[in-house]
Design a protein around this motif. Structure first.
Motif, PDB file in Angstrom:
ATOM      1  N   LYS A   1     -43.125   2.298  -5.843  1.00  0.00           N
ATOM      2  CA  LYS A   1     -43.166   0.845  -5.700  1.00  0.00           C
ATOM      3  C   LYS A   1     -42.040   0.265  -6.554  1.00  0.00           C
ATOM      4  N   ASP A   2     -41.583  -0.882  -6.151  1.00  0.00           N
ATOM      5  CA  ASP A   2     -40.576  -1.579  -6.938  1.00  0.00           C
ATOM      6  C   ASP A   2     -41.236  -2.192  -8.164  1.00  0.00           C
TER       7      ASP A   2
ATOM      8  N   LYS B   1     -40.796  -5.976  -8.798  1.00  0.00           N
ATOM      9  CA  LYS B   1     -41.641  -6.841  -7.955  1.00  0.00           C
ATOM     10  C   LYS B   1     -43.072  -6.872  -8.473  1.00  0.00           C
TER      11      LYS B   1
END
Length: 134
Positions: free
Chosen positions: A123-124, A127
């Motif tokens: 996952k980023d 973000k």
């Protein structure tokens, strides 16, 4: 470049040693206060106006004079280090060794992390944390 500089410095130091150990003499002949001849390694030529004092009854003051400059060379090239104590020798050698090691080139660029893969990004993170560069 480094080898060329090394050869140039070696040649210059050899020339310095050569000239510091070479002695020579400079002979000068003056006639009436005027310089007539200068010679190195042999006697200067005269002007031909010398008076033979033994043949004529004249005083010893002549118009001609000779002057000789002798430059003596250094006799001993070995420097004795008897006046240094053992502690001073140890300090000087350790200082020189550590100073020279500052200028040594690193042979290869070693990377300790080159054999490992970076972790997989699922996952980023920016973000998730809602942090953005503006």
């Amino acid at each position: 470049m480094k080898q060329v500089l090394h050869k140039i410095m070696s040649s210059l130091l050899a020339i310095v040693v050569l000239f510091s150990t070479m002695s020579f003499a400079i002979d000068m002949h003056y006639c009436g206060g005027t310089l007539i001849d200068i010679a190195m390694y042999h006697k200067a030529e005269t002007c031909g106006m010398e008076i033979d004092i033994n043949k004529q009854n004249v005083d010893e003051s002549s118009c001609c004079s000779d002057e000789q400059i002798v430059i003596e060379a250094q006799d001993e090239l070995q420097i004795t280090l008897d006046f240094f104590s053992l502690d001073q020798h140890l300090f000087i050698t350790s200082y020189v060794y550590s100073f020279i090691s500052l200028f040594e080139d690193i042979e290869e660029n070693t990377l300790s992390y080159s054999k490992y893969n970076p972790p997989l990004v699922v996952k980023d993170i920016f973000k998730l944390d809602e942090t953005y560069l503006i």
